[in-house]
Design a protein around this motif. Sequence first.
Motif, mmCIF file in Angstrom:
data_model
loop_
_atom_site.group_PDB
_atom_site.id
_atom_site.type_symbol
_atom_site.label_atom_id
_atom_site.label_comp_id
_atom_site.label_asym_id
_atom_site.label_seq_id
_atom_site.Cartn_x
_atom_site.Cartn_y
_atom_site.Cartn_z
ATOM 1 N N TYR A 1 -3.973 -47.498 -29.711
ATOM 2 C CA TYR A 1 -3.041 -48.433 -29.742
ATOM 3 C C TYR A 1 -3.272 -49.457 -28.582
ATOM 4 O O TYR A 1 -3.924 -49.016 -27.485
ATOM 5 N N GLU B 1 3.959 -49.827 -28.669
ATOM 6 C CA GLU B 1 3.649 -49.337 -30.174
ATOM 7 C C GLU B 1 3.881 -47.724 -30.386
ATOM 8 O O GLU B 1 3.594 -47.532 -31.451
ATOM 9 N N THR B 2 3.806 -47.032 -29.397
ATOM 10 C CA THR B 2 3.646 -45.640 -29.570
ATOM 11 C C THR B 2 4.630 -44.646 -29.890
ATOM 12 O O THR B 2 5.980 -45.422 -29.477
#
Length: 275
Positions: free
Chosen positions: A198, A203-204
């Motif tokens: 990523y 976004e994780t």
Amino acid sequence: MDTIRSLMKQHMSLSAMRALANSKVSYTTAKKYIKINGFVAQDLKKYVASRKKPLATILSISHAQINSKNKMTRTYRIANPSYLTLVKDGYGISKNYVPNDLVTVNVATASADTPNKMRKAAATALEKMAKAAKKKGLELVINSAYRSYTQQEELYNEYHAMYDTETADSLVAKPGYSEHQLGLGVDMTSQSVVDGKYSTFGETKEYQWMKKNAYKYGFILRYPSSKTSITGTSNEPWHYRYVGKKAAKECYINNWTLEEYILHHGFDTKIIYAE
Ligand SMILES: [Zn+2]
């Protein structure tokens, strides 16, 4: 004489005492304001005229800038930073402030030279949080923790060499105005970002987990995307701030930023109006 002695105990500056004397407000009236952290002698007359409760009066008149929507150019200095100290544009800490209980946080770092010290309570809490995350198969990694005034200054200069002033200012705090110098702010990332799966922490899965669980360990997401006008800082999904479990839970339940917490509770330490 007793009045002067009690004012000196409040660490009131000479010019503040002068302002108090010039205001011609009786000491009995002034007293209920003086005892509140955040009191500004120069504003006393406005307090009396406002007829609101003392704390609300002081916060709205002298500290409207807590909410970054209300632009003011005043500068305050926090004498003894606490876990709940507000550090942002207008609320600074001394160049010489170094927390006396910094320890290395025993959590993975993004690189070998990642700053990974925090104040003891924050470090212990972060270690517990990383362990709990690991049980869920999530790997939290520190990107940056404590930074000294000088380190912040170097970072600030680096950004200002790379970008125009406005952009640079929105990306990095001025030296003396960073939560990283408090030893209570930490930029998080995850192993998946370090490995290149990523590009950003936001976004994780680790980010999603922290958003829901960090308060249990005393941390708050300090600059949420929905509160940028209040905090004055753009969305930073990676920046967490240790405030202790009680305050973190209250912020989480009410969806408050630290600014909103202070607007409800006031400052917990003395802050000095730097004229
Ligand atoms: Zn940060």
